[in-house]
Scaffold this motif. Structure first.
Motif, mmCIF file in Angstrom:
data_model
loop_
_atom_site.group_PDB
_atom_site.id
_atom_site.type_symbol
_atom_site.label_atom_id
_atom_site.label_comp_id
_atom_site.label_asym_id
_atom_site.label_seq_id
_atom_site.Cartn_x
_atom_site.Cartn_y
_atom_site.Cartn_z
ATOM 1 N N CYS A 10 0.827 -1.211 0.000
ATOM 2 C CA CYS A 10 0.000 0.000 0.000
ATOM 3 C C CYS A 10 0.859 1.258 0.000
ATOM 4 N N LEU A 11 2.036 1.206 0.592
ATOM 5 C CA LEU A 11 2.922 2.372 0.599
ATOM 6 C C LEU A 11 3.606 2.560 -0.749
ATOM 7 N N ASP A 12 3.843 1.482 -1.443
ATOM 8 C CA ASP A 12 4.498 1.562 -2.748
ATOM 9 C C ASP A 12 3.593 2.093 -3.843
ATOM 10 N N SER A 13 2.306 1.746 -3.782
ATOM 11 C CA SER A 13 1.482 2.076 -4.946
ATOM 12 C C SER A 13 0.078 2.599 -4.662
ATOM 13 N N HIS A 14 -0.362 2.655 -3.420
ATOM 14 C CA HIS A 14 -1.754 3.021 -3.171
ATOM 15 C C HIS A 14 -1.955 4.245 -2.270
ATOM 16 N N LEU A 15 -1.209 4.378 -1.220
ATOM 17 C CA LEU A 15 -1.472 5.407 -0.216
ATOM 18 C C LEU A 15 -1.166 6.794 -0.767
ATOM 19 N N LYS A 16 -2.225 7.603 -0.948
ATOM 20 C CA LYS A 16 -2.054 8.931 -1.531
ATOM 21 C C LYS A 16 -2.302 10.056 -0.535
ATOM 22 N N SER A 17 -3.034 9.776 0.552
ATOM 23 C CA SER A 17 -3.355 10.827 1.514
ATOM 24 C C SER A 17 -3.279 10.295 2.935
ATOM 25 N N VAL A 18 -2.748 11.131 3.834
ATOM 26 C CA VAL A 18 -2.671 10.806 5.258
ATOM 27 C C VAL A 18 -3.063 12.063 6.029
ATOM 28 N N GLN A 19 -3.825 11.869 7.097
ATOM 29 C CA GLN A 19 -4.136 12.975 7.993
ATOM 30 C C GLN A 19 -3.856 12.514 9.411
ATOM 31 N N LEU A 20 -3.028 13.259 10.121
ATOM 32 C CA LEU A 20 -2.687 12.977 11.508
ATOM 33 C C LEU A 20 -3.298 14.094 12.351
ATOM 34 N N ILE A 21 -4.304 13.748 13.145
ATOM 35 C CA ILE A 21 -5.018 14.729 13.961
ATOM 36 C C ILE A 21 -4.586 14.576 15.413
ATOM 37 N N GLY A 22 -4.432 15.701 16.101
ATOM 38 C CA GLY A 22 -4.058 15.677 17.514
ATOM 39 C C GLY A 22 -2.558 15.604 17.719
ATOM 40 N N PHE A 23 -1.793 16.161 16.790
ATOM 41 C CA PHE A 23 -0.325 16.129 16.834
ATOM 42 C C PHE A 23 0.180 16.902 18.044
ATOM 43 N N LYS A 24 1.114 16.292 18.789
ATOM 44 C CA LYS A 24 1.655 16.904 20.007
ATOM 45 C C LYS A 24 3.176 17.008 19.993
ATOM 46 N N ASP A 25 3.797 16.725 18.866
ATOM 47 C CA ASP A 25 5.250 16.773 18.736
ATOM 48 C C ASP A 25 5.946 15.785 19.665
ATOM 49 N N GLU A 26 5.369 14.607 19.815
ATOM 50 C CA GLU A 26 6.013 13.561 20.597
ATOM 51 C C GLU A 26 6.889 12.736 19.662
ATOM 52 N N GLU A 27 7.921 12.144 20.195
ATOM 53 C CA GLU A 27 8.899 11.436 19.376
ATOM 54 C C GLU A 27 8.265 10.303 18.555
ATOM 55 N N ILE A 30 6.662 11.853 15.530
ATOM 56 C CA ILE A 30 7.681 12.262 14.559
ATOM 57 C C ILE A 30 8.161 11.036 13.785
ATOM 58 N N GLU A 31 8.374 9.922 14.479
ATOM 59 C CA GLU A 31 8.812 8.692 13.818
ATOM 60 C C GLU A 31 7.748 8.162 12.856
ATOM 61 N N LEU A 32 6.474 8.285 13.223
ATOM 62 C CA LEU A 32 5.399 7.870 12.332
ATOM 63 C C LEU A 32 5.389 8.727 11.068
ATOM 64 N N VAL A 33 5.511 10.039 11.226
ATOM 65 C CA VAL A 33 5.573 10.939 10.069
ATOM 66 C C VAL A 33 6.770 10.578 9.200
ATOM 67 N N ARG A 34 7.917 10.370 9.833
ATOM 68 C CA ARG A 34 9.137 9.998 9.098
ATOM 69 C C ARG A 34 8.924 8.698 8.320
ATOM 70 N N PHE A 35 8.270 7.720 8.942
ATOM 71 C CA PHE A 35 8.009 6.432 8.285
ATOM 72 C C PHE A 35 7.176 6.628 7.023
ATOM 73 N N PHE A 36 6.069 7.369 7.143
ATOM 74 C CA PHE A 36 5.216 7.588 5.976
ATOM 75 C C PHE A 36 5.950 8.361 4.886
ATOM 76 N N LEU A 37 6.655 9.414 5.254
ATOM 77 C CA LEU A 37 7.341 10.230 4.244
ATOM 78 C C LEU A 37 8.470 9.456 3.566
ATOM 79 N N LYS A 38 9.092 8.561 4.299
ATOM 80 C CA LYS A 38 10.189 7.774 3.732
ATOM 81 C C LYS A 38 9.690 6.646 2.832
#
Length: 94
Positions: A10-27, A30-38
């Motif tokens: 799904c990350l290679d060919s399907h996932l086009k949109s992500v929304q993370l609600i309630g962000f608190k700048d916890e480590e 940040i790692e989850l965001v990094r995982f998706f962006l990578k």
């Protein structure tokens, strides 16, 4: 547990949109965001909405915005939760 050397379809060919609600700048966030962006190769929209009660920091926003992305077309946005109430069709609001 997923082997990081294996591709996630799904990350290679399907996932086009992500929304993370309630962000608190916890480590872990940040790692989850990094995982998706990578790993999300066809990602087009990534919206992060701060938790309403959190003290927002420009430094935290810069840290997230400077994470390298695999997708060359991703639009990464960070929003204040107080700006407006998000519609059910949040994809159209990016």
């Amino acid at each position: 547990m997923h082997d990081p050397e294996e591709s996630i379809v799904c990350l290679d060919s399907h996932l086009k949109s992500v929304q993370l609600i309630g962000f608190k700048d916890e480590e872990n966030e940040i790692e989850l965001v990094r995982f998706f962006l990578k790993n999300a190769r066809v990602l087009e929209k990534f919206r992060i909405v701060w938790a309403g009660y959190v003290l927002k920091s420009e430094e935290a926003s810069k840290k997230v915005l400077n994470i390298p992305t695999t997708s060359s077309q991703v639009l990464l946005t960070i929003h204040d939760a107080k700006l407006k109430r998000w519609a059910d069709n949040w994809l159209g609001n990016c």
